[in-house]
Design an enzyme around this catalytic site. Structure first.
Site, mmCIF file in Angstrom:
data_model
loop_
_atom_site.group_PDB
_atom_site.id
_atom_site.type_symbol
_atom_site.label_atom_id
_atom_site.label_comp_id
_atom_site.label_asym_id
_atom_site.label_seq_id
_atom_site.Cartn_x
_atom_site.Cartn_y
_atom_site.Cartn_z
ATOM 1 N N PHE A 30 1.205 -4.482 -0.826
ATOM 2 C CA PHE A 30 1.419 -3.121 -0.841
ATOM 3 C C PHE A 30 1.333 -2.559 0.682
ATOM 4 C CE2 PHE A 30 -0.497 1.098 0.278
ATOM 5 C CZ PHE A 30 0.408 2.131 -0.345
ATOM 6 N N ASP A 31 0.663 -3.115 1.488
ATOM 7 C CA ASP A 31 0.343 -2.844 2.828
ATOM 8 C C ASP A 31 1.494 -3.198 3.691
ATOM 9 O OD1 ASP A 31 -2.125 -3.152 1.497
ATOM 10 O OD2 ASP A 31 -3.089 -2.332 3.616
#
Length: 453
Positions: free
Chosen positions: A189-190
């Site tokens: 996600f990051d």
């Protein structure tokens, strides 16, 4: 007359999964720090990520007794999903998250959020890889972290230094636009969020951090690495195909380049083309070594060639020919693959022709043939890239009208970024003095609970 309550400025999310041992002490420590060092209205959100131990009970108890702490529960696992839910349900102007182990020293929090509150930057990340960062961790994790970031720089053109440090912040208006575009709900996600932000021309602020590795980390390294590699391929493919609408995000939030973008001279292009080629060769070798033991020789060779061809086209686009922005990026990648295929046909065809004309040719003749073919293919590739793929019309020689989506400013100063923020700044920062606050009054949130399946 009672002064109106200030709007919620900061929401620090703590995503947790089976953290009954560390949760209470970490939240109390975080709350004490925010109360002492941050002068804007804040809250802490505990994002319980489908825990199966006593984490949920402890989180509820903390929300009941500690001011400005709330908790959300989700039955779906994944750190990325928990952050999407927590950030998406928050009314704060700036949304942040920290790992529950508080591996990152909290003194980095004020300089992390200051440029977002002022409007100078759009996202902010802590980096363990800056020269001034102080990091304590094992050699294995250090190697994996640095190798991963090198891969991101080569494959996706990332210009941020540390994708996976659990210490990030984002403006809420930017988050509302970017979060629906992020597909991954787990550890990638990051990275996906940062790549989309960079390609959309957003400004990413970096803060060197002091960081001590958590020996009780829940991260399973091998599966996480494999998921990240698949994520890199997926995001690269989607960017190349234009699936991710970075141009529309740029239209709302992007920062255009200041001044003219000068194109290198012919000699400069030749030198840069050679440097990009050398870097691509090294990247191919590294990728082949990493993938060969997983997928086998043929699949590893194909994947390494494809990824390095995409990265090579991006690097030549950005550095050799100084073309920035997402305009025609997908077309350039498609044309770059055609040029790559032509070069491959020339080198492979030279061996086929040699074997047909002189089946018993010695190795030295094969070597000379391949060398000449590679020289011809390289020269042809440069000409095609310069005269076909990245050719500019005269009216585009100055400042391009397309967004600078491949650019990102990693800034630590407090200069203006072109958009005014709310003027909310924290104490404890030596970078900027506090500014007045003049937004509409909204009551500061108290302890609350929310749940989501």
């Amino acid at each position: 007359m009672t002064p109106p309550a200030l709007p919620l400025a900061l929401d620090v999310v703590v995503p947790v999964y089976n953290e009954e041992v560390a949760l209470e002490a970490s939240v109390l420590r975080l709350a004490a720090y925010l109360d002492e060092a941050v002068r804007v209205p804040w809250q802490i959100t505990i994002a319980d990520n489908s825990s199966t131990d006593g984490t949920a009970v402890i989180a509820d108890a903390l929300a009941d007794r500690v001011p400005n702490v709330r908790v959300i529960h989700t039955a779906r696992k994944g750190r990325g999903y928990a952050l999407k839910l927590a950030w998406g349900s928050s009314a704060a102007e700036v949304l942040a998250y920290v790992d529950v182990d508080l591996s990152t020293e909290l003194s980095a929090l004020p300089p992390l959020i200051a440029p977002l509150l002022s409007g100078h930057s759009d996202l902010a990340i802590g980096t363990r890889l800056a020269r001034s960062s102080r990091v304590v961790r094992g050699g294995k994790r250090e190697f994996i972290s640095r190798s991963y970031n090198v891969l991101l720089h080569g494959m996706l053109g990332a210009r941020f230094s540390d994708a996976q440090c659990g210490f990030k912040a984002i403006r809420s208006d930017v988050a509302a636009r970017l979060l629906p575009l992020v597909q991954d709900d787990a550890w990638f996600f990051d990275t996906e969020l940062l790549v989309i932000a960079q390609r959309s021309g957003l400004r990413i602020h970096e803060v060197p951090v002091d960081w001590i590795d958590d020996l009780d980390s829940r991260v399973d390294i091998v599966p996480t690495v494999m998921e990240d590699l698949r994520g890199v391929v997926r995001v690269g493919r989607d960017l190349m195909r234009g699936v991710i609408p970075v141009q529309s995000v740029y239209a709302e939030f992007g920062r255009a380049p200041i001044g003219a973008v000068a194109r290198p001279s012919f000699l400069g292009q030749v030198v840069r083309f050679g440097a990009v080629g050398a870097a691509s060769t090294l990247a191919y070798a590294l990728l082949y070594v990493l993938l060969q033991g997983i997928w086998g020789a043929q699949a590893a060779n194909f994947a390494a060639l494809l990824l390095t061809a995409v990265a090579n086209t991006w690097a030549n686009r950005r550095f050799t020919f100084a073309i920035r922005g997402p305009a025609k990026a997908a077309t350039h990648q498609f044309q770059g693959l055609i040029v790559f295929a032509i070069a491959w046909i020339i080198t492979s065809g030279s061996l086929v022709a040699l074997n047909a004309l002189a089946p018993d040719a010695p190795t030295a003749v094969e070597f000379v043939t391949l060398t000449v073919a590679n020289l011809v293919a390289t020269a042809l590739r440069f000409v095609l890239l310069r005269r076909w793929v990245f050719r500019r019309s005269s009216e585009r020689e100055g400042v391009l009208s397309s967004p600078s989506a491949d650019s990102v400013v990693l800034s630590t100063d407090s200069g203006s970024g072109g958009r005014a923020g709310s003027g909310l700044l924290q104490s404890g920062s030596d970078e900027s003095p506090p500014l007045p606050v003049s937004p509409p009054p909204v009551p500061s949130p108290s302890s609350q609970k929310a749940s989501a399946a």
